[in-house]
Design a protein around this motif. Structure first.
Motif, PDB file in Angstrom:
ATOM      1  N   ALA A  62       0.282  -1.018   0.167  1.00 41.74           N
ATOM      2  CA  ALA A  62       0.010  -0.064   0.324  1.00 41.74           C
ATOM      3  C   ALA A  62       0.895   1.735  -0.349  1.00 41.74           C
ATOM      4  O   ALA A  62       0.528   2.593  -0.443  1.00 41.74           O
ATOM      5  CB  ALA A  62      -1.014  -0.149   1.316  1.00 41.74           C
ATOM      6  N   LEU A  63       1.639   1.959   0.907  1.00 40.57           N
ATOM      7  CA  LEU A  63       2.897   2.007   0.438  1.00 40.57           C
ATOM      8  C   LEU A  63       3.092   2.580  -0.501  1.00 40.57           C
ATOM      9  O   LEU A  63       3.907   3.434  -1.055  1.00 40.57           O
ATOM     10  CB  LEU A  63       3.630   1.985   1.889  1.00 40.57           C
ATOM     11  N   ALA A  64       4.382   1.219  -1.327  1.00 43.57           N
ATOM     12  CA  ALA A  64       4.477   1.404  -2.286  1.00 43.57           C
ATOM     13  C   ALA A  64       4.113   2.056  -3.989  1.00 43.57           C
ATOM     14  O   ALA A  64       3.867   2.474  -4.249  1.00 43.57           O
ATOM     15  CB  ALA A  64       4.831  -0.336  -2.997  1.00 43.57           C
ATOM     16  N   LEU A  65       2.434   1.766  -2.910  1.00 45.54           N
ATOM     17  CA  LEU A  65       0.953   2.252  -4.152  1.00 45.54           C
ATOM     18  C   LEU A  65       1.048   4.111  -4.012  1.00 45.54           C
ATOM     19  O   LEU A  65       0.795   4.781  -5.013  1.00 45.54           O
ATOM     20  CB  LEU A  65      -0.136   2.048  -3.887  1.00 45.54           C
ATOM     21  N   GLU A  66       1.049   4.379  -2.626  1.00 46.83           N
ATOM     22  CA  GLU A  66       1.330   5.688  -2.250  1.00 46.83           C
ATOM     23  C   GLU A  66       2.371   6.497  -3.199  1.00 46.83           C
ATOM     24  O   GLU A  66       2.316   7.523  -3.728  1.00 46.83           O
ATOM     25  CB  GLU A  66       0.918   5.945  -1.092  1.00 46.83           C
ATOM     26  N   GLN A  67       3.445   5.666  -2.907  1.00 41.77           N
ATOM     27  CA  GLN A  67       4.979   6.201  -3.751  1.00 41.77           C
ATOM     28  C   GLN A  67       4.365   6.658  -5.087  1.00 41.77           C
ATOM     29  O   GLN A  67       5.110   7.375  -5.979  1.00 41.77           O
ATOM     30  CB  GLN A  67       6.039   5.401  -3.499  1.00 41.77           C
ATOM     31  N   GLU A  68       4.566   5.739  -5.979  1.00 37.15           N
ATOM     32  CA  GLU A  68       3.829   5.770  -7.440  1.00 37.15           C
ATOM     33  C   GLU A  68       2.627   7.344  -7.273  1.00 37.15           C
ATOM     34  O   GLU A  68       2.951   8.007  -8.670  1.00 37.15           O
ATOM     35  CB  GLU A  68       2.864   4.899  -7.704  1.00 37.15           C
ATOM     36  N   ARG A  69       1.389   6.989  -6.419  1.00 39.13           N
ATOM     37  CA  ARG A  69       1.149   7.841  -6.523  1.00 39.13           C
ATOM     38  C   ARG A  69       1.851   9.765  -6.538  1.00 39.13           C
ATOM     39  O   ARG A  69       1.353  11.176  -6.920  1.00 39.13           O
ATOM     40  CB  ARG A  69      -0.375   8.322  -6.172  1.00 39.13           C
ATOM     41  N   HIS A  70       2.284   9.831  -5.040  1.00 41.51           N
ATOM     42  CA  HIS A  70       3.149  11.027  -5.213  1.00 41.51           C
ATOM     43  C   HIS A  70       4.678  10.739  -5.085  1.00 41.51           C
ATOM     44  O   HIS A  70       5.689  10.481  -3.480  1.00 41.51           O
ATOM     45  CB  HIS A  70       3.250  10.970  -3.447  1.00 41.51           C
ATOM     46  N   PRO A  71       5.318  10.555  -5.970  1.00 39.64           N
ATOM     47  CA  PRO A  71       6.815  10.233  -6.335  1.00 39.64           C
ATOM     48  C   PRO A  71       7.782  11.313  -4.889  1.00 39.64           C
ATOM     49  O   PRO A  71       8.740  10.011  -5.287  1.00 39.64           O
ATOM     50  CB  PRO A  71       7.594  10.753  -7.744  1.00 39.64           C
ATOM     51  N   THR A  72       7.439  11.885  -4.434  1.00 39.72           N
ATOM     52  CA  THR A  72       8.544  12.694  -3.591  1.00 39.72           C
ATOM     53  C   THR A  72       8.166  12.278  -2.139  1.00 39.72           C
ATOM     54  O   THR A  72       8.927  12.520  -1.315  1.00 39.72           O
ATOM     55  CB  THR A  72       8.024  14.134  -3.617  1.00 39.72           C
ATOM     56  N   LEU A  73       7.432  11.311  -1.953  1.00 42.52           N
ATOM     57  CA  LEU A  73       7.288  10.619  -0.792  1.00 42.52           C
ATOM     58  C   LEU A  73       8.317   9.450  -0.620  1.00 42.52           C
ATOM     59  O   LEU A  73       8.387   8.937  -1.135  1.00 42.52           O
ATOM     60  CB  LEU A  73       6.119   9.866  -0.838  1.00 42.52           C
ATOM     61  N   MET A  74       9.039  10.403   0.751  1.00 43.36           N
ATOM     62  CA  MET A  74      10.066   9.015   1.334  1.00 43.36           C
ATOM     63  C   MET A  74       8.949   8.670   2.894  1.00 43.36           C
ATOM     64  O   MET A  74       8.429   9.563   3.375  1.00 43.36           O
ATOM     65  CB  MET A  74      10.910   9.393   1.199  1.00 43.36           C
ATOM     66  N   TYR A  75       9.567   7.635   2.748  1.00 41.15           N
ATOM     67  CA  TYR A  75       9.131   6.807   4.222  1.00 41.15           C
ATOM     68  C   TYR A  75       9.901   5.635   5.244  1.00 41.15           C
ATOM     69  O   TYR A  75      10.687   4.872   4.509  1.00 41.15           O
ATOM     70  CB  TYR A  75       7.844   6.490   4.441  1.00 41.15           C
ATOM     71  N   ASP A  76       9.884   5.683   6.239  1.00 44.20           N
ATOM     72  CA  ASP A  76      11.083   5.083   6.861  1.00 44.20           C
ATOM     73  C   ASP A  76      10.088   4.500   8.368  1.00 44.20           C
ATOM     74  O   ASP A  76       8.901   4.439   8.581  1.00 44.20           O
ATOM     75  CB  ASP A  76      11.707   5.905   8.100  1.00 44.20           C
ATOM     76  N   TYR A  77      10.505   2.906   8.571  1.00 45.50           N
ATOM     77  CA  TYR A  77       9.547   2.563   9.415  1.00 45.50           C
ATOM     78  C   TYR A  77       9.440   1.541  10.728  1.00 45.50           C
ATOM     79  O   TYR A  77      10.839   2.318  11.266  1.00 45.50           O
ATOM     80  CB  TYR A  77       9.638   0.434   9.110  1.00 45.50           C
ATOM     81  N   GLY A  78       8.520   2.788  11.821  1.00 51.32           N
ATOM     82  CA  GLY A  78       9.446   2.467  12.273  1.00 51.32           C
ATOM     83  C   GLY A  78       8.248   0.939  13.334  1.00 51.32           C
ATOM     84  O   GLY A  78       7.830  -0.348  12.634  1.00 51.32           O
ATOM     85  N   ARG A  79       9.831  -0.086  14.218  1.00 52.38           N
ATOM     86  CA  ARG A  79       9.807  -1.259  14.420  1.00 52.38           C
ATOM     87  C   ARG A  79       8.555  -1.642  15.450  1.00 52.38           C
ATOM     88  O   ARG A  79       7.396  -0.555  15.832  1.00 52.38           O
ATOM     89  CB  ARG A  79      10.870  -1.681  15.084  1.00 52.38           C
ATOM     90  N   PRO A  80       8.120  -2.792  14.952  1.00 52.05           N
ATOM     91  CA  PRO A  80       6.762  -3.223  15.830  1.00 52.05           C
ATOM     92  C   PRO A  80       7.044  -2.807  17.851  1.00 52.05           C
ATOM     93  O   PRO A  80       7.650  -2.895  18.741  1.00 52.05           O
ATOM     94  CB  PRO A  80       7.125  -4.223  15.641  1.00 52.05           C
ATOM     95  N   ILE A  81       5.970  -2.664  17.867  1.00 54.48           N
ATOM     96  CA  ILE A  81       5.411  -2.192  19.430  1.00 54.48           C
ATOM     97  C   ILE A  81       6.112  -3.064  20.683  1.00 54.48           C
ATOM     98  O   ILE A  81       6.606  -2.829  21.478  1.00 54.48           O
ATOM     99  CB  ILE A  81       4.331  -1.960  19.316  1.00 54.48           C
ATOM    100  N   GLY A  82       5.770  -4.706  20.643  1.00 53.44           N
ATOM    101  CA  GLY A  82       6.406  -5.055  21.481  1.00 53.44           C
ATOM    102  C   GLY A  82       6.603  -6.431  20.347  1.00 53.44           C
ATOM    103  O   GLY A  82       6.786  -6.715  19.507  1.00 53.44           O
ATOM    104  N   PRO A  83       7.545  -7.181  21.501  1.00 54.36           N
ATOM    105  CA  PRO A  83       7.515  -7.395  22.993  1.00 54.36           C
ATOM    106  C   PRO A  83       8.935  -6.588  23.695  1.00 54.36           C
ATOM    107  O   PRO A  83      10.281  -7.175  22.849  1.00 54.36           O
ATOM    108  CB  PRO A  83       7.564  -8.823  23.281  1.00 54.36           C
TER     109      PRO A  83
END
Length: 278
Positions: free
Chosen positions: A86-107
């Motif tokens: 879904a994020l890859a699709l958003e990058q296609e729609r918005h070519p300037t978009l860059m993102y970093d993932y936060g690691r899972p909350i737990g445990p």
């Protein structure tokens, strides 16, 4: 100004769960306003605000780098398995978009401490958490912790690694906060053993009381299923005191854990930038 924090929740038809997610987004917004970091939330499916709408709103406000934090307890959480695509699709729609993932909350230690708090609340004879209502229940006899078992309930998935993560949490909870209890068993909503299976194992081990502890971030339809299954089992085993704890929920402890992951993501981003500059 630091990049915005985009919290991603599981889509749900439960209005209470949606409202709690919204309250948590507001809590994070208040916690991070001192560093001028924008905070917004989105759901991957079924529920608004959608991921696409939230990304478009951030881009319109001039943000092109985002820290994406899935509100999940495991990196193998199947309801959000479609997030990378879904994020890859958003990058296609918005070519300037860059993102970093936060690691899972737990445990981690914070999450285990929150589970221990929910466990203590259920043990403290809060009527709303009892498997039978206070109006119909006989006065509860004193039960020692050594006669009390815990059933930690995860979502369950087809992926064995995701299910193994919940087993790991059960063991960590036992080691860090629950060594005085009879046992910590593991069960799942959508895999085996289910909630009744976990309760039956505790009964056979000689438990006089069992506390069902959801390994869930927020209240949702799955939480209702857990409670319903526990109460159905309790109805057929009147001699066993069964209690149901709440999900972790909107709280400062959860906010602390998410902020830690946000800051970790920013640190990794800065380190990667320095490496590129070299």
């Amino acid at each position: 100004m630091k990049p915005p924090l985009l919290l991603i929740g599981k889509g749900t038809d439960d209005n209470g769960g949606v409202a709690e997610f919204g309250r948590f987004v507001h809590r994070l917004r208040c916690r991070l306003e001192h560093i001028a970091a924008d905070v917004c939330g989105a759901f991957l499916d079924r529920t608004e605000p959608t991921l696409s709408a939230s990304i478009s709103s951030l881009i319109a406000r001039g943000h092109h780098r985002v820290v994406v934090q899935p509100l999940v307890l495991s990196g193998n959480d199947s309801p959000l398995a479609g997030l990378p695509a879904a994020l890859a699709l958003e990058q296609e729609r918005h070519p300037t978009l860059m993102y970093d993932y936060g690691r899972p909350i737990g445990p981690d230690s914070r999450v285990l401490a929150l589970l221990a708090e929910r466990l203590a609340d259920a043990e403290a004879e809060i009527p709303r958490l009892s498997a039978v209502t206070a109006a119909t229940a006989a006065p509860a006899a004193a039960v020692d912790r050594s006669d009390t078992a815990i059933v930690l309930v995860g979502a369950g998935a087809a992926d064995p690694a995701a299910n193994a993560d919940v087993h790991r949490v059960s063991r960590l909870l036992w080691e860090t906060h629950a060594s005085g209890y009879l046992t910590v068993e593991t069960a799942y909503v959508s895999a085996r053993p289910g909630v009744p299976g976990g309760l039956e194992r505790c009964r056979r081990l000689g438990a006089k009381r069992v506390i069902v502890l959801p390994y869930h971030v927020f209240a949702d339809g799955e939480l209702e299923r857990i409670w319903a299954q526990a109460m159905a089992y309790a109805a057929g085993h009147e001699g066993l005191d069964i209690r149901c704890a709440e999900a972790i929920g909107d709280c400062e402890g959860l906010a602390d854990a998410v902020i830690e992951r946000y800051e970790d993501a920013l640190t990794l981003e800065l380190a990667a930038h320095r490496e590129i500059v070299r």
